[in-house]
Write a protein that holds these residues in place. Structure first.
Motif, PDB file in Angstrom:
ATOM      1  N   PRO A  31     -15.002  86.635 -29.780  1.00  0.00           N
ATOM      2  CA  PRO A  31     -16.066  87.243 -28.974  1.00  0.00           C
ATOM      3  C   PRO A  31     -15.547  87.845 -27.673  1.00  0.00           C
ATOM      4  O   PRO A  31     -14.572  87.364 -27.093  1.00  0.00           O
ATOM      5  N   SER A  32     -16.239  88.874 -27.217  1.00  0.00           N
ATOM      6  CA  SER A  32     -15.900  89.499 -25.934  1.00  0.00           C
ATOM      7  C   SER A  32     -16.131  88.529 -24.786  1.00  0.00           C
ATOM      8  O   SER A  32     -15.428  88.570 -23.788  1.00  0.00           O
ATOM      9  N   GLU A  33     -17.155  87.666 -24.939  1.00  0.00           N
ATOM     10  CA  GLU A  33     -17.452  86.652 -23.927  1.00  0.00           C
ATOM     11  C   GLU A  33     -17.282  85.281 -24.564  1.00  0.00           C
ATOM     12  O   GLU A  33     -17.921  84.979 -25.575  1.00  0.00           O
ATOM     13  N   ALA A  34     -16.440  84.454 -23.979  1.00  0.00           N
ATOM     14  CA  ALA A  34     -16.104  83.161 -24.569  1.00  0.00           C
ATOM     15  C   ALA A  34     -17.313  82.249 -24.755  1.00  0.00           C
ATOM     16  O   ALA A  34     -17.372  81.472 -25.700  1.00  0.00           O
ATOM     17  N   SER A  35     -18.305  82.354 -23.897  1.00  0.00           N
ATOM     18  CA  SER A  35     -19.463  81.464 -23.980  1.00  0.00           C
ATOM     19  C   SER A  35     -20.579  82.025 -24.852  1.00  0.00           C
ATOM     20  O   SER A  35     -21.671  81.450 -24.905  1.00  0.00           O
ATOM     21  N   ALA A  36     -20.331  83.108 -25.567  1.00  0.00           N
ATOM     22  CA  ALA A  36     -21.372  83.800 -26.327  1.00  0.00           C
ATOM     23  C   ALA A  36     -22.071  82.893 -27.328  1.00  0.00           C
ATOM     24  O   ALA A  36     -23.276  83.013 -27.551  1.00  0.00           O
ATOM     25  N   GLY A  77     -11.403  77.221 -31.907  1.00  0.00           N
ATOM     26  CA  GLY A  77     -10.523  77.759 -30.869  1.00  0.00           C
ATOM     27  C   GLY A  77     -11.268  78.806 -30.074  1.00  0.00           C
ATOM     28  O   GLY A  77     -12.393  78.570 -29.635  1.00  0.00           O
ATOM     29  N   ASP A  78     -10.670  79.984 -29.930  1.00  0.00           N
ATOM     30  CA  ASP A  78     -11.348  81.058 -29.199  1.00  0.00           C
ATOM     31  C   ASP A  78     -12.042  82.038 -30.139  1.00  0.00           C
ATOM     32  O   ASP A  78     -12.391  83.148 -29.757  1.00  0.00           O
ATOM     33  N   GLU A  79     -12.247  81.601 -31.387  1.00  0.00           N
ATOM     34  CA  GLU A  79     -12.928  82.434 -32.380  1.00  0.00           C
ATOM     35  C   GLU A  79     -14.232  81.771 -32.818  1.00  0.00           C
ATOM     36  O   GLU A  79     -14.428  80.575 -32.624  1.00  0.00           O
ATOM     37  N   ILE A  80     -15.086  82.557 -33.466  1.00  0.00           N
ATOM     38  CA  ILE A  80     -16.302  82.051 -34.079  1.00  0.00           C
ATOM     39  C   ILE A  80     -16.227  82.378 -35.564  1.00  0.00           C
ATOM     40  O   ILE A  80     -15.984  83.524 -35.947  1.00  0.00           O
ATOM     41  N   VAL A  81     -16.401  81.365 -36.396  1.00  0.00           N
ATOM     42  CA  VAL A  81     -16.424  81.531 -37.844  1.00  0.00           C
ATOM     43  C   VAL A  81     -17.888  81.744 -38.235  1.00  0.00           C
ATOM     44  O   VAL A  81     -18.768  81.026 -37.762  1.00  0.00           O
ATOM     45  N   VAL A  82     -18.142  82.727 -39.110  1.00  0.00           N
ATOM     46  CA  VAL A  82     -19.516  83.115 -39.440  1.00  0.00           C
ATOM     47  C   VAL A  82     -19.745  83.069 -40.945  1.00  0.00           C
ATOM     48  O   VAL A  82     -18.933  83.555 -41.730  1.00  0.00           O
ATOM     49  N   GLY A  83     -20.871  82.489 -41.351  1.00  0.00           N
ATOM     50  CA  GLY A  83     -21.308  82.482 -42.740  1.00  0.00           C
ATOM     51  C   GLY A  83     -22.819  82.546 -42.781  1.00  0.00           C
ATOM     52  O   GLY A  83     -23.462  82.712 -41.734  1.00  0.00           O
ATOM     53  N   ASP A 124     -27.981  93.131 -45.287  1.00  0.00           N
ATOM     54  CA  ASP A 124     -26.859  93.314 -44.372  1.00  0.00           C
ATOM     55  C   ASP A 124     -26.743  92.086 -43.487  1.00  0.00           C
ATOM     56  O   ASP A 124     -27.735  91.459 -43.139  1.00  0.00           O
ATOM     57  N   ILE A 125     -25.537  91.770 -43.130  1.00  0.00           N
ATOM     58  CA  ILE A 125     -25.278  90.699 -42.182  1.00  0.00           C
ATOM     59  C   ILE A 125     -24.737  91.355 -40.930  1.00  0.00           C
ATOM     60  O   ILE A 125     -23.848  92.204 -40.990  1.00  0.00           O
ATOM     61  N   THR A 126     -25.293  90.952 -39.810  1.00  0.00           N
ATOM     62  CA  THR A 126     -24.917  91.576 -38.554  1.00  0.00           C
ATOM     63  C   THR A 126     -23.926  90.712 -37.780  1.00  0.00           C
ATOM     64  O   THR A 126     -23.853  89.500 -37.972  1.00  0.00           O
ATOM     65  N   ALA A 127     -23.203  91.359 -36.898  1.00  0.00           N
ATOM     66  CA  ALA A 127     -22.304  90.635 -35.998  1.00  0.00           C
ATOM     67  C   ALA A 127     -23.172  89.866 -35.006  1.00  0.00           C
ATOM     68  O   ALA A 127     -24.003  90.473 -34.328  1.00  0.00           O
ATOM     69  N   PRO A 128     -22.998  88.556 -34.910  1.00  0.00           N
ATOM     70  CA  PRO A 128     -23.840  87.797 -33.977  1.00  0.00           C
ATOM     71  C   PRO A 128     -23.494  88.060 -32.517  1.00  0.00           C
ATOM     72  O   PRO A 128     -24.350  87.884 -31.648  1.00  0.00           O
ATOM     73  N   VAL A 129     -22.272  88.452 -32.272  1.00  0.00           N
ATOM     74  CA  VAL A 129     -21.816  88.724 -30.906  1.00  0.00           C
ATOM     75  C   VAL A 129     -20.891  89.935 -30.932  1.00  0.00           C
ATOM     76  O   VAL A 129     -20.373  90.305 -31.982  1.00  0.00           O
ATOM     77  N   ALA A 130     -20.671  90.525 -29.784  1.00  0.00           N
ATOM     78  CA  ALA A 130     -19.685  91.597 -29.673  1.00  0.00           C
ATOM     79  C   ALA A 130     -18.295  90.984 -29.689  1.00  0.00           C
ATOM     80  O   ALA A 130     -18.084  89.883 -29.182  1.00  0.00           O
ATOM     81  N   GLY A 131     -17.352  91.691 -30.298  1.00  0.00           N
ATOM     82  CA  GLY A 131     -15.983  91.188 -30.313  1.00  0.00           C
ATOM     83  C   GLY A 131     -15.149  91.904 -31.351  1.00  0.00           C
ATOM     84  O   GLY A 131     -15.488  93.000 -31.791  1.00  0.00           O
ATOM     85  N   VAL A 135     -16.595  95.265 -32.988  1.00  0.00           N
ATOM     86  CA  VAL A 135     -18.002  95.387 -33.358  1.00  0.00           C
ATOM     87  C   VAL A 135     -18.896  95.060 -32.164  1.00  0.00           C
ATOM     88  O   VAL A 135     -18.507  94.336 -31.249  1.00  0.00           O
ATOM     89  N   ALA A 136     -20.109  95.592 -32.229  1.00  0.00           N
ATOM     90  CA  ALA A 136     -21.120  95.304 -31.210  1.00  0.00           C
ATOM     91  C   ALA A 136     -22.054  94.227 -31.748  1.00  0.00           C
ATOM     92  O   ALA A 136     -22.242  94.096 -32.966  1.00  0.00           O
TER      93      ALA A 136
END
Length: 118
Positions: free
Chosen positions: A98-103, A14-20, A61-68, A44-45
């Protein structure tokens, strides 16, 4: 499915990104014994360290891949961190809007990731 150079997998939902983390990262870490997840609703940044993962070999540590904004966390994983070793591709850590949908488009596809890890 997209991948980061930090061995995270990203799946648009959808409009989210799942991260693992990838199976490669899971293998490199060894048996995961502790995972500290971010709080839902946290803004997060990109590149911000938001997850702590500890294994018998190392802490990372795992970082946020995108801002959001973090919209969900996998609390089951916090209770049973070994799930990462059982099936890294199924063991998601968090969902981010994400802050930007196409991130997500800027990240590697599977072929590029396979080339990265050799």
């Amino acid at each position: 499915m997209k991948y980061t150079e930090d061995h995270e997998w990203l799946r648009a939902e959808g409009d989210e990104i799942v991260v693992g983390i990838t199976a490669h990262a899971s293998e490199q870490l060894g048996d995961v014994v502790f995972i500290e997840l971010p709080e839902e609703g946290r803004e997060v940044a990109a590149g911000e360290e938001i997850v702590v993962i500890e294994s018998v070999k190392a802490a990372s540590d795992i970082t946020a891949p995108v801002a959001g904004v973090i919209t969900a966390v996998n609390n089951d994983l916090g209770d049973a961190p070994g799930g990462v070793n059982d099936d890294a591709m199924a063991a998601w850590f968090f969902k981010i809007k994400p802050s930007e949908a196409s991130a997500i488009e800027a990240f590697m596809d599977e072929d590029a990731y396979k080339a990265l890890i050799g």
